[in-house]
Motif scaffolding. Structure first.
Motif, short mmCIF file in Angstrom:
data_model
loop_
_atom_site.label_atom_id
_atom_site.label_comp_id
_atom_site.label_asym_id
_atom_site.label_seq_id
_atom_site.Cartn_x
_atom_site.Cartn_y
_atom_site.Cartn_z
N VAL A 235 37.03 44.05 40.51
CA VAL A 235 37.09 44.18 41.98
C VAL A 235 37.19 42.81 42.63
N LEU A 236 36.35 41.87 42.21
CA LEU A 236 36.37 40.53 42.80
C LEU A 236 37.68 39.81 42.51
N THR A 237 38.22 39.99 41.30
CA THR A 237 39.51 39.37 40.96
C THR A 237 40.63 39.97 41.78
N ALA A 238 40.60 41.30 41.97
CA ALA A 238 41.61 41.95 42.79
C ALA A 238 41.57 41.44 44.22
N VAL A 239 40.37 41.23 44.75
CA VAL A 239 40.24 40.73 46.11
C VAL A 239 40.85 39.34 46.25
N SER A 240 40.50 38.44 45.33
CA SER A 240 40.99 37.06 45.44
C SER A 240 42.49 36.98 45.25
N THR A 241 43.04 37.71 44.29
CA THR A 241 44.48 37.64 44.05
C THR A 241 45.27 38.29 45.18
N ALA A 242 44.73 39.37 45.76
CA ALA A 242 45.43 40.02 46.87
C ALA A 242 45.46 39.14 48.11
N LEU A 243 44.42 38.33 48.31
CA LEU A 243 44.36 37.49 49.51
C LEU A 243 45.21 36.24 49.40
N VAL A 244 45.17 35.55 48.25
CA VAL A 244 45.88 34.26 48.15
C VAL A 244 46.81 34.17 46.96
N GLY A 245 46.73 35.11 46.01
CA GLY A 245 47.52 35.01 44.79
C GLY A 245 46.67 34.58 43.62
N PRO A 246 47.23 34.58 42.41
CA PRO A 246 46.45 34.25 41.21
C PRO A 246 46.13 32.77 41.11
N VAL A 247 44.89 32.46 40.74
CA VAL A 247 44.45 31.09 40.47
C VAL A 247 43.79 31.08 39.10
N ALA A 248 44.43 30.43 38.15
CA ALA A 248 44.01 30.55 36.76
C ALA A 248 42.75 29.76 36.45
N PHE A 249 42.62 28.52 36.94
CA PHE A 249 41.58 27.62 36.46
C PHE A 249 40.51 27.29 37.49
N PHE A 250 40.64 27.79 38.71
CA PHE A 250 39.66 27.45 39.73
C PHE A 250 38.26 27.94 39.34
N GLY A 251 38.19 29.16 38.83
CA GLY A 251 36.90 29.70 38.42
C GLY A 251 36.27 28.90 37.30
N LEU A 252 37.09 28.40 36.38
CA LEU A 252 36.57 27.60 35.27
C LEU A 252 35.90 26.33 35.79
N ILE A 253 36.52 25.66 36.76
CA ILE A 253 35.95 24.45 37.34
C ILE A 253 34.63 24.77 38.04
N VAL A 254 34.62 25.82 38.85
CA VAL A 254 33.43 26.17 39.62
C VAL A 254 32.27 26.56 38.71
N ALA A 255 32.55 27.38 37.70
CA ALA A 255 31.48 27.80 36.79
C ALA A 255 30.93 26.60 36.03
N GLY A 256 31.80 25.69 35.60
CA GLY A 256 31.32 24.49 34.91
C GLY A 256 30.44 23.63 35.80
N LEU A 257 30.83 23.46 37.06
CA LEU A 257 30.02 22.67 38.00
C LEU A 257 28.69 23.37 38.29
N ALA A 258 28.71 24.70 38.38
CA ALA A 258 27.48 25.43 38.65
C ALA A 258 26.48 25.28 37.51
#
Length: 321
Positions: A235-258
Motif C-alpha cells: 500500500v505504501l509503495t503504491a502511494v509513493s509511486t502513484a504520486l511521484v513515480g518509482p524511486v529505487a534507492f531512496f528508501g535504502l538511504i533513509v533506512a540506513g540513516l535511520a
C-alpha cells in the motif's frame, strides 16, 4: 548505552528540522501578489513530498524487517517494476483515451489494490518461509521477479504506438516537481491508516525482527505477520509511486540513516526516524533544486546515483543483515 531518552531526543531534533524546512519551503520568497494561490500550491506539493517520504521510509524499514536484510528494498525486489507492468497493461488494454478518461480516484484505488494483491501473493509466498539459510535464494528470486516484471513492461511498450508509450514512460521516472493534488486525498486515505497500523505493530515487529524461529518460539504468528506487513508495504509503495513515480534507492538511504541515527532502537522509534529523515531529505533536496538551482537538474537522478553508491558500500562492508 543507547536509551529511549536518547532516541526521543534525536527524533525531536529531526522533527524540529523538518518543521524548519517546511516553513522555509512555504514562506521563502512569498511576494505580495497572489500569495494565497502560491501558498496553496506550495502546501499541496509539501504535503505530497511529506506523504511520499514517510511512505517510502516506513515501507523500506518494514520490508527489511520481514526480509531480515538491510540491503533489500521494495524497489530492488521488484515492487516498482510491478507497478510499471500494471501501468503498461492498463494502457495496452484501454488505449490512450480510455486510460486518460479513467477517474483519478478510481484509477489510483485500482492500481493500489492490484499492486497490493499481486505483491502479497508473490512476495508473501517467497518471504513467508524464508530463513537465514535461504536468504540468498530469497534475494535472487525477488530480483528475478523484478527483471521479469520490467521485461514484461518493455515488451508491452514495443507493442504500443508512440503516444501510448509516452504515457508509460511518464510513469517510469520519478518527478518530485509535479503537484499531485488530484490523487493526494486518495493517497492520504490509504497511506495514513497504513502508517498508523505500522506504528501500532511496533512491538510485534520487534519480535519479528528477531528472526523466524525465535519469533515463532515467542508465540508470534509469523506467517500471518509477514503477510500483513507485506500488505502495508504494498500500500505504501503504491502511494509513493502513484504520486511521484518509482524511486529505487531512496528508501535504502533513509533506512540506513535511520539505523545509524537510532542504533538498536525499537521499531516504533525506527519507523518514526525513517519517516522524519525521509521528509527532511526530500523537502530540503527539492527546495535546493527548485529555489537554488532553478530546476536545472533532477532530484531523482541524484537520489538514484547516491543510493546506488550506498548500496555498493553496504555490499562491500558486508552489512546485509
Amino acid at each position: 548505552m543507547f536509551t529511549r531518552f536518547d532516541a526521543a531526543a534525536r527524533l525531536a531534533m529531526v522533527a524540529a528540522l523538518v518543521v524548519f524546512l517546511a516553513m522555509l519551503w512555504l514562506f521563502q520568497g512569498l511576494g505580495e501578489g497572489n500569495w494565497r494561490f502560491v501558498l496553496a500550491l506550495r502546501a499541496t506539493k509539501l504535503a505530497s513530498l511529506a506523504l511520499v517520504a514517510a511512505s517510502v521510509g516506513v515501507a523500506t524499514v518494514l520490508f527489511q524487517t520481514v526480509a531480515q536484510n538491510r540491503i533489500l528494498t521494495p524497489a530492488i525486489m521488484g515492487f516498482d517494476a510491478l507497478y510499471l507492468l500494471i501501468q503498461s497493461l492498463a494502457v495496452t488494454g484501454l488505449g490512450t483515451i480510455g486510460f486518460a478518461s479513467l477517474p483519478t480516484g478510481a484509477k489510483f484505488l485500482l492500481e493500489a489494490m492490484l499492486l497490493t494483491g499481486v505483491s502479497v501473493a508473490l512476495f508473501g509466498a517467497l518471504l513467508g518461509r524464508a530463513s537465514a539459510e535461504t536468504i540468498g535464494r530469497t534475494i535472487l528470486t525477488g530480483m528475478i521477479l523484478g527483471v521479469m516484471f520490467r521485461s514484461g513492461a518493455v515488451l508491452l511498450g514495443r507493442l504500443l504506438d508512440p503516444n501510448e508509450y509516452a504515457i508509460v514512460q511518464q510513469a517510469s521516472f520519478a518527478n518530485f516537481s509535479r503537484p499531485a493534488g488530484g490523487t493526494l486525498g486518495w493517497a492520504a486515505l490509504l497511506a495514513l491508516p497504513a502508517l498508523a497500523v505500522s506504528h501500532w505493530l511496533g512491538p510485534q515487529l520487534d519480535v519479528l525482527g528477531l528472526g523466524r524461529d525465535r519469533a515463532i518460539s515467542l508465540g508470534s504468528a509469523h506467517r500471518r505477520m509477514v503477510i500483513g506487513v507485506l500488505a502495508l508495504v504494498a500500500v505504501l509503495t503504491a502511494v509513493s509511486t502513484a504520486l511521484v513515480g518509482p524511486v529505487a534507492f531512496f528508501g535504502l538511504i533513509v533506512a540506513g540513516l535511520a539505523h545509524a541515527l537510532l542504533p538498536g532502537a525499537r521499531h516504533r522509534a525506527l519507523l518514526a526516524g525513517a519517516a522524519l529523515l525521509a521528509m527532511a531529505l526530500l523537502i530540503s533536496g527539492q527546495w535546493a533544486f527548485e529555489r537554488v538551482l532553478g530546476l536545472r537538474a533532477t532530484l531523482s537522478v541524484v537520489i538514484e546515483f547516491a543510493g546506488g553508491l550506498f548500496f555498493l558500500v553496504l555490499l562491500l562492508r558486508g552489512r546485509v543483515r
